[in-house]
Design a protein around this motif. Structure first.
Motif, PDB file in Angstrom:
ATOM      1  N   GLY A  17       0.622  -1.184  -0.018  1.00 58.45           N
ATOM      2  CA  GLY A  17      -0.014  -0.142   0.088  1.00 58.45           C
ATOM      3  C   GLY A  17       0.856   1.241  -0.079  1.00 58.45           C
ATOM      4  O   GLY A  17       1.872   1.314   0.960  1.00 58.45           O
ATOM      5  N   ALA A  18       0.464   2.339  -1.017  1.00 54.26           N
ATOM      6  CA  ALA A  18       1.340   3.146  -0.962  1.00 54.26           C
ATOM      7  C   ALA A  18       1.136   4.395   0.107  1.00 54.26           C
ATOM      8  O   ALA A  18       1.933   4.895   0.769  1.00 54.26           O
ATOM      9  N   ASP A  19      -0.189   4.313   0.627  1.00 53.37           N
ATOM     10  CA  ASP A  19      -0.644   5.178   1.775  1.00 53.37           C
ATOM     11  C   ASP A  19       0.170   4.513   3.074  1.00 53.37           C
ATOM     12  O   ASP A  19       0.470   5.121   4.003  1.00 53.37           O
ATOM     13  N   GLU A  20       0.319   3.307   3.250  1.00 59.02           N
ATOM     14  CA  GLU A  20       0.955   2.609   4.289  1.00 59.02           C
ATOM     15  C   GLU A  20       2.346   3.075   4.404  1.00 59.02           C
ATOM     16  O   GLU A  20       2.930   3.359   5.423  1.00 59.02           O
ATOM     17  N   LEU A  21       3.130   2.849   3.152  1.00 56.53           N
ATOM     18  CA  LEU A  21       4.413   3.260   3.150  1.00 56.53           C
ATOM     19  C   LEU A  21       4.889   4.724   3.330  1.00 56.53           C
ATOM     20  O   LEU A  21       5.650   5.129   4.110  1.00 56.53           O
ATOM     21  N   ARG A  22       3.828   5.570   2.761  1.00 52.40           N
ATOM     22  CA  ARG A  22       3.911   7.003   3.141  1.00 52.40           C
ATOM     23  C   ARG A  22       3.795   7.232   4.625  1.00 52.40           C
ATOM     24  O   ARG A  22       4.864   8.148   5.058  1.00 52.40           O
ATOM     25  N   GLU A  23       2.931   6.632   5.482  1.00 51.97           N
ATOM     26  CA  GLU A  23       2.750   7.046   6.590  1.00 51.97           C
ATOM     27  C   GLU A  23       4.183   6.340   7.658  1.00 51.97           C
ATOM     28  O   GLU A  23       4.589   6.954   8.340  1.00 51.97           O
ATOM     29  N   LYS A  24       4.800   5.192   6.988  1.00 52.90           N
ATOM     30  CA  LYS A  24       5.820   4.565   7.791  1.00 52.90           C
ATOM     31  C   LYS A  24       6.970   5.663   7.436  1.00 52.90           C
ATOM     32  O   LYS A  24       7.846   5.798   8.429  1.00 52.90           O
ATOM     33  N   THR A  25       7.037   6.253   6.353  1.00 53.61           N
ATOM     34  CA  THR A  25       8.246   7.329   6.246  1.00 53.61           C
ATOM     35  C   THR A  25       7.947   8.403   6.981  1.00 53.61           C
ATOM     36  O   THR A  25       8.901   8.920   7.763  1.00 53.61           O
ATOM     37  N   ARG A  26       6.636   8.933   7.133  1.00 54.24           N
ATOM     38  CA  ARG A  26       6.509  10.217   8.089  1.00 54.24           C
ATOM     39  C   ARG A  26       6.953   9.799   9.629  1.00 54.24           C
ATOM     40  O   ARG A  26       7.220  10.864  10.027  1.00 54.24           O
ATOM     41  N   GLN A  27       6.712   8.618   9.987  1.00 51.02           N
ATOM     42  CA  GLN A  27       6.819   8.366  11.307  1.00 51.02           C
ATOM     43  C   GLN A  27       8.336   8.281  11.358  1.00 51.02           C
ATOM     44  O   GLN A  27       8.622   8.425  12.635  1.00 51.02           O
ATOM     45  N   LEU A  28       9.329   8.141  10.491  1.00 52.58           N
ATOM     46  CA  LEU A  28      10.537   8.011  10.657  1.00 52.58           C
ATOM     47  C   LEU A  28      11.080   9.629  11.428  1.00 52.58           C
ATOM     48  O   LEU A  28      12.253   9.437  12.131  1.00 52.58           O
ATOM     49  N   PHE A  29      10.357  10.669  11.078  1.00 53.30           N
ATOM     50  CA  PHE A  29      10.831  11.789  11.262  1.00 53.30           C
ATOM     51  C   PHE A  29       9.968  12.582  12.322  1.00 53.30           C
ATOM     52  O   PHE A  29       9.876  13.689  12.501  1.00 53.30           O
ATOM     53  N   THR A  30       9.243  12.032  13.144  1.00 54.62           N
ATOM     54  CA  THR A  30       8.143  12.625  14.118  1.00 54.62           C
ATOM     55  C   THR A  30       8.998  13.270  15.374  1.00 54.62           C
ATOM     56  O   THR A  30       8.782  14.064  16.148  1.00 54.62           O
ATOM     57  N   ASP A  31      10.446  12.700  15.565  1.00 55.37           N
ATOM     58  CA  ASP A  31      11.133  13.280  16.356  1.00 55.37           C
ATOM     59  C   ASP A  31      11.865  14.724  16.199  1.00 55.37           C
ATOM     60  O   ASP A  31      12.828  15.432  16.869  1.00 55.37           O
ATOM     61  N   GLY A  32      11.719  15.031  14.643  1.00 57.50           N
ATOM     62  CA  GLY A  32      12.239  16.326  14.468  1.00 57.50           C
ATOM     63  C   GLY A  32      13.285  16.032  13.195  1.00 57.50           C
ATOM     64  O   GLY A  32      13.216  15.085  12.499  1.00 57.50           O
ATOM     65  N   PRO A  33      13.685  17.118  12.690  1.00 60.50           N
ATOM     66  CA  PRO A  33      14.576  17.196  11.314  1.00 60.50           C
ATOM     67  C   PRO A  33      15.944  15.933  11.555  1.00 60.50           C
ATOM     68  O   PRO A  33      16.425  15.927  12.756  1.00 60.50           O
TER      69      PRO A  33
END
Length: 610
Positions: free
Chosen positions: A248-264
């Motif tokens: 799922g593209a949406d699932e991979l996008r969300e996993k990618t976003r989660q990698l950066f929840t702690d900041g830049p």
């Protein structure tokens, strides 16, 4: 083993080694040691267990057939499931079964299976050469076309029913599936398995055509590029927004976003993190830029939500130093007004004003810039109640972008007084350091847009604009803030049914977002909200929609002070206005107009013809 499991080729060795380290085998054994030798030394079960550990730890989002493509032949149903759903023990059992079958000795009496010695495009043409013209047309124009022909279009072209076209299409799919299961298609099936490893979990769609030269060549039987046919064999891939995404593209996008929840994160580190999701490192940066709510800023990947506050926080975090509102606006690069950015920097506790026109992050620490007058008072307090002007000048000009003449001018102005030895202290402060209540330069009765109701309570009028509706904070007049009992450095929290509103006083009094209050009223630009704070800390509000254009000028003036009832004469109207701005009942027209000018109520003066 890396020849059999494509993800081993695009996953960083630094991520693999701690998981598959085996004392009996050399470093990077999965690349250096043949599979049969590794299994003979460490055991097939152990080798399969190491690959299963990797699948669960690093490739949980992939289907097993993408991790070990041979599983698609030995166990097609399980090959479409992921390690996350099956668990490590089941995955190890499946991998072990594949390895054991590979390591079975081949009987010498049996000849090796034949393999077509043809270029793959010619092999594919053999598949379609056996079809009639109508079948090939349906394959070309519907199954493998960039713009698929409809059933009605094909039915009309061949003078048959839509259902007949549907049946032919279904038969074609079955024909291709049967051929792919035959020995003649083994070379193409192996190519597709290699291709899955080459593409990874996400790749620009154009990479499929460029993966090997023959993908761009046309199939002689269909007259289409070969890659279009190959694309249909990549089951499990979804094409969206110019990308081929496994699962799922949406699932991979969300996993990618989660990698950066702690900041830049620095770009190089971000690429390595995204590669853990199965995205090849050479396309990871492009994938990051294609994910909504992420942005590349000064070679850092930053979360980029809708809130202007969070964008400003990301800009400062990447810069690592205080910036001016103008610099923050430029780096955000979107349609945010400078006024709105300044208001948010002032009202949000995440930011701290550290110089005359510089803001940093509160978590960085350091003194807050409060304005020259307030900082002089702070220096006096630190010195024990009084300090020499020269010392204050030296301290402030060395730390802030303020001039010596400004500091000296403020030191000699209202709010400070000389001591017996020529130093200064806060006016009204006793030698023991006890201070009198804060006195603003302008009383609330002399403050623009502040009006007194009949019960003696003062209200402030907010003229609703786009910034208020977007949730931005806004300045509050000093006189009105002092009326609420505030002083520089203080904070007041007022409660409302839709959430608290915070009023803080740093360089100037600032009211936080009242968007929820406006939403309750369904307010629009041009409307008015009168507000004050009760003794119990409740934000009291009164809403007035924008005045009708046809309303007479005198009534428009009264509307701006919150009075909506009719009046019999201009004299009565002026008396009402005078009472609302703190004048006695007998004040005349000239006195009312003079007070309005002093306060700065030009809009009311305009409607009174003054």
């Amino acid at each position: 083993m890396s020849d059999l499991a494509p993800p081993l080729r695009w996953t960083s060795p630094g991520q693999i080694a701690p998981i598959v380290e085996e004392p009996q085998l050399p470093e990077a054994w999965w690349q250096a040691v043949p599979l049969d030798r590794a299994c003979a030394i460490a055991g097939t079960q152990t080798v399969a267990g190491h690959l299963a550990d990797l699948a669960v730890a690093c490739w949980g989002h992939l289907v097993l057939g993408d991790i070990l493509p041979l599983l698609r032949f030995s166990d097609p149903a399980e090959a479409e499931r992921s390690p996350e759903t099956l668990g490590k023990d089941v995955v190890q059992k499946l991998f072990n079964g594949v390895f054991e079958r590979l390591l079975e000795p081949v009987p010498t009496a049996l000849p090796a299976p034949g393999r077509p010695d043809k270029p793959l495009p010619e092999l594919i043409d053999v598949l379609f050469a056996a079809l009639d013209e109508r079948q090939r047309a349906i394959a070309r124009d519907r199954l493998y076309a960039a713009q698929r022909a409809t059933l009605d279009e094909l039915a009309q072209r061949f003078s048959v029913t839509r259902e007949r076209i549907r049946q032919i299409e279904r038969d074609l799919r079955d024909h291709v599936e049967a051929w792919l299961s035959s020995p003649e298609a083994a070379a193409l099936v192996a190519h597709v398995a290699w291709l899955r490893g080459r593409l990874g979990s996400a790749v620009p769609a154009d990479d499929l055509a460029a993966a090997v030269p023959w993908h761009r060549s046309d199939l002689r039987t269909l007259g289409i590029p070969a890659w279009r046919f190959v694309r249909t064999l990549l089951t499990g891939y979804e094409q969206t927004d110019g990308w081929l995404v496994s699962g799922g593209a949406d699932e991979l996008r969300e996993k990618t976003r989660q990698l950066f929840t702690d900041g830049p994160r620095p770009l190089g580190e971000a690429v390595a993190m995204v590669a853990q999701l199965g995205v090849r490192e050479d396309v990871a940066e492009r994938w990051i830029l294609a994910v909504p709510q992420l942005r590349l800023l000064d070679q850092h990947v930053v979360p980029w939500p809708r809130s202007i506050n969070e964008k400003a926080e990301a800009v400062l975090a990447v810069a690592g130093q205080p910036l001016s509102p103008e610099e923050i606006q430029e780096r955000i690069g979107e349609d945010y007004s400078l006024v709105g950015i300044r208001n948010q920097l002032t009202a949000d506790d995440r930011f701290r004003r550290v110089d005359r026109n510089k803001y940093g992050l509160t978590r960085w620490g350091g003194d807050e810039y409060l304005g020259i007058r307030e900082m002089i008072a702070r220096e006096i307090e630190r010195a024990g109640g009084e300090a020499s002007v020269s010392t204050i000048v030296t301290n402030l000009t060395s730390r802030y972008d303020v001039s010596e003449s400004s500091v000296r001018a403020y030191s000699g102005g209202p709010g400070f007084e000389r001591t017996q030895r020529g130093w200064i202290r806060v006016a009204g402060t006793s030698p023991a350091g006890e201070s009198e209540p804060y006195q603003p330069r302008k009383d609330v009765s002399e403050t623009r847009r502040s009006f007194r109701s009949r019960d003696g309570r003062w209200w402030h009028r907010v003229d609703v604009n786009a910034e208020h509706l977007r949730g931005s904070g806004s300045p509050l007049p000093t006189g009105f803030a002092a009326y609420l009992g505030m002083a520089p450095g203080g904070q007041l929290t007022a409660s409302t049914p839709s959430g608290d509103v915070v009023i803080s006083w740093h360089n100037q009094p600032t009211m936080g977002s009242i968007r929820n209050v406006l939403a309750d009223f369904k307010a629009s630009e041009g409307d008015h909200v009168f507000l004050t704070v009760s003794d119990g800390g409740e934000l009291l509000t009164r809403y007035l929609p924008a005045a009708a254009v046809a309303m007479p000028p005198l009534n428009r003036a009264l509307y701006l002070i919150g009075y909506t009832a009719p009046v019999t004469s201009e004299l009565e109207g002026l008396r009402l206005i005078g009472a609302r701005i703190g004048l006695p009942d007998l004040a005349g027209r000239d006195e009312v107009l003079a007070r309005l000018r002093e306060r700065g109520d030009r809009d009311i003066l305009g409607f009174l013809g003054a």
